[in-house]
Enzyme design. Structure first.
Site, PDB file in Angstrom:
ATOM      1  N   HIS A  82       0.863  -1.185   0.000  1.00  0.00           N
ATOM      2  CA  HIS A  82       0.000   0.000   0.000  1.00  0.00           C
ATOM      3  C   HIS A  82       0.896   1.229   0.000  1.00  0.00           C
ATOM      4  O   HIS A  82       2.034   1.175   0.460  1.00  0.00           O
ATOM      5  CB  HIS A  82      -0.882   0.005   1.259  1.00  0.00           C
ATOM      6  CG  HIS A  82      -2.143   0.817   1.096  1.00  0.00           C
ATOM      7  ND1 HIS A  82      -3.302   0.277   0.578  1.00  0.00           N
ATOM      8  CD2 HIS A  82      -2.421   2.107   1.371  1.00  0.00           C
ATOM      9  CE1 HIS A  82      -4.233   1.210   0.554  1.00  0.00           C
ATOM     10  NE2 HIS A  82      -3.729   2.344   1.031  1.00  0.00           N
ATOM     11  N   ASP A 161     -14.099   2.849   7.390  1.00  0.00           N
ATOM     12  CA  ASP A 161     -13.055   3.627   6.701  1.00  0.00           C
ATOM     13  C   ASP A 161     -13.623   4.295   5.460  1.00  0.00           C
ATOM     14  O   ASP A 161     -13.281   5.436   5.155  1.00  0.00           O
ATOM     15  CB  ASP A 161     -11.852   2.746   6.330  1.00  0.00           C
ATOM     16  CG  ASP A 161     -10.817   3.540   5.527  1.00  0.00           C
ATOM     17  OD1 ASP A 161     -10.253   4.488   6.093  1.00  0.00           O
ATOM     18  OD2 ASP A 161     -10.614   3.246   4.333  1.00  0.00           O
ATOM     19  N   ARG A 168     -13.184  12.848   5.331  1.00  0.00           N
ATOM     20  CA  ARG A 168     -11.864  13.514   5.398  1.00  0.00           C
ATOM     21  C   ARG A 168     -11.578  14.284   4.124  1.00  0.00           C
ATOM     22  O   ARG A 168     -11.062  15.401   4.144  1.00  0.00           O
ATOM     23  CB  ARG A 168     -10.759  12.470   5.608  1.00  0.00           C
ATOM     24  CG  ARG A 168     -10.633  11.981   7.025  1.00  0.00           C
ATOM     25  CD  ARG A 168      -9.706  10.783   7.086  1.00  0.00           C
ATOM     26  NE  ARG A 168      -8.374  11.080   6.619  1.00  0.00           N
ATOM     27  CZ  ARG A 168      -7.541  10.159   6.119  1.00  0.00           C
ATOM     28  NH1 ARG A 168      -7.913   8.900   6.017  1.00  0.00           N
ATOM     29  NH2 ARG A 168      -6.343  10.509   5.717  1.00  0.00           N
ATOM     30  N   SER A 183      -6.445   4.456   8.758  1.00  0.00           N
ATOM     31  CA  SER A 183      -7.153   4.157   7.512  1.00  0.00           C
ATOM     32  C   SER A 183      -6.446   3.029   6.759  1.00  0.00           C
ATOM     33  O   SER A 183      -7.059   2.020   6.382  1.00  0.00           O
ATOM     34  CB  SER A 183      -7.205   5.427   6.648  1.00  0.00           C
ATOM     35  OG  SER A 183      -7.524   5.140   5.311  1.00  0.00           O
ATOM     36  N   LYS A 187      -7.629  -1.260   6.589  1.00  0.00           N
ATOM     37  CA  LYS A 187      -7.917  -1.936   5.312  1.00  0.00           C
ATOM     38  C   LYS A 187      -7.011  -3.139   5.116  1.00  0.00           C
ATOM     39  O   LYS A 187      -7.428  -4.175   4.615  1.00  0.00           O
ATOM     40  CB  LYS A 187      -7.730  -0.963   4.144  1.00  0.00           C
ATOM     41  CG  LYS A 187      -8.869   0.037   4.045  1.00  0.00           C
ATOM     42  CD  LYS A 187      -8.769   0.843   2.791  1.00  0.00           C
ATOM     43  CE  LYS A 187      -7.640   1.832   2.835  1.00  0.00           C
ATOM     44  NZ  LYS A 187      -8.041   3.227   2.887  1.00  0.00           N
TER      45      LYS A 187
END
Ligand code: URA
Length: 433
Positions: A82, A161, A168, A183, A187
């Site tokens: 990620h 999320d 956000r 966040s 995930k």
């Protein structure tokens, strides 16, 4: 317990306990807390921060707000990756087919654009027909069939999320360390992987503007990973200019295809080889990072990575004729060159501003409901340390609206700084934590 008390506590810079965090996350997910109350709490968190303990609770509660994927029928070791977000970041689209071509299963869920940063799911959807939105069953079947699936989050994963991410974005609270850490880690925990390589970006095109903050963010995410029994490696990368040359959905897909065919800009090459080497290591497919790097470059050269990308696209219902012939992709109506007014060397490019200009052209959203214009964006002809002569093209704006394109061109010139002295090229991979 009620939400007003929780908001007041964070507003007054007090710490929230586990029960309060659980209450907010679960009640907001169920729709029992309004968006404006959630926005108030998020703004209070943005301003006053959260301790590591609060951040960890927040991540774990968000992970538990939906299903936790079980990928054991694919493999007992699933390595995920990620990025904390950047401009021109098409690393997943290039790197993960390479990893799959080495026989390592790839299950990767990516997000949509956030603020000035682009999202991999939006980019993949620039390939006509490509389905990012599939069920868990389809995801598992796809990986069993071709060894890779790149999608957006399945609907039953981390619903908390999804809602908080959108809020956000709407209230400009993206660049918060505890919110980014929770966040991402929520995930990753929910997506069923047990090992993780994170690209923690820092610089003008990242949410973390300096290395110290990127290190802090890395340490928070590593400690959440440890608690969740997910071995986590953070690679700090330089985002002081956009990655590669293209920004915008179709333009980035085209650049990713070119990279998979062996035409790779140096910054992208460095990130995919370093991140990829660690992914291979965590997947128990090679302990020697240098050997892993060679395997990555070899599978680009021998066409295996590109062929795996074709398999992936076909399996996700995408039209591979576009991949085989990139001229088929629809182009923006106006391609406007941005011309240098001086001689010298590029010493700075403000990547955040470039990201914002790209969004203003329609490549990203300013409201949740906005529909992305796939064709628009920016191609950088000159990057930091490049020599420039007066009259030379710094970049090209791709726009479907003449006025917006001209406006973007005026703004883009100000994102470049040209100096008389050639700077030393900055390192791309800054540290591994
Ligand atoms: N990527 C995410 O998934 N979440 C963030 O908050 C930032 C980048």
């Amino acid at each position: 317990m009620n939400i007003q008390e929780i908001i007041a506590k964070k507003r007054d810079n007090k710490k929230l306990n586990e029960e309060e965090i659980r209450y907010f996350v679960s009640e907001y997910t169920k729709g029992n807390i309004t968006d404006y109350q959630a926005a108030a709490l998020i703004m209070a968190i943005y301003i006053n921060g959260m301790s590591r303990k609060e951040t960890t609770s927040f991540a774990l509660e968000m992970a538990n707000s939906g299903k936790i994927l079980d990928l054991s029928e694919i493999s007992n070791t699933i390595v995920d990756k990620h990025s904390t977000g950047g401009v021109g970041d098409k690393i997943t689209i290039i790197l993960m087919p390479i990893i799959a071509s080495l026989g390592i299963p790839v299950v990767k869920m990516s997000g949509r654009g956030l603020g000035f940063t682009g999202g991999t799911a939006d980019k993949l959807e620039a390939i006509p027909g490509y389905r990012t939105n599939i069920t868990t069953k389809e995801l598992i079947n796809n990986v069993k069939k071709v060894g890779i699936s790149l999608i957006t989050q399945t609907s039953n994963l981390t619903p908390a999320d999804k809602k908080i991410y959108a809020i956000r974005d709407a209230i400009n609270c993206m660049d918060s360390m505890p919110l980014i850490a929770s966040s991402i880690m929520s995930k990753k925990i929910a997506s069923g992987a047990n090992k993780l390589v994170l690209d923690v970006t820092c610089g003008s095109g990242a949410f973390m503007k300096n290395k110290e903050d990127a290190i802090k963010l890395s340490k928070i995410m590593k400690s959440i990973g440890k608690l969740a029994k997910m071995e986590t490696i953070c690679i700090l990368t330089n985002m002081n200019e956009p990655l590669g040359h293209s920004i915008g959905n179709t333009l980035e897909i085209i650049e990713a295809i070119q990279c998979l065919k062996g035409d790779i800009p140096q910054d992208i090459k460095e990130i995919i080889t370093v991140m990829g080497s660690y992914i291979i290591k965590l997947a128990d497919k090679g302990n020697n990072l240098e050997e892993n790097r060679k395997m990555i470059l070899e599978n680009i050269q021998n066409g295996k990575a590109y062929n795996k990308f074709l398999e992936l696209v076909k399996n996700q219902n995408g039209d591979i004729e576009y991949i085989k012939d990139i001229k088929k992709f629809e182009k923006a109506k106006y391609i406007i060159p941005v011309i240098s007014k001086e001689d010298g060397y590029v010493s700075e490019i403000n990547a955040e501003e470039i990201g914002k200009i790209s969004v203003s052209l329609g490549a990203g959203r300013t409201k949740k409901e906005d529909i992305i214009d796939k064709a628009v964006g920016i191609i950088l002809n000159k990057k930091i340390t490049d020599k420039v002569s007066k009259g030379e093209v710094l970049a090209y704006i791709h726009s479907n609206d003449k006025q917006k394109g001209e406006e973007a061109s005026k703004q883009l010139i100000n994102t470049y700084k040209i100096s008389e002295i050639k700077l030393e090229k900055e390192r791309v991979v800054l540290e591994v934590i």
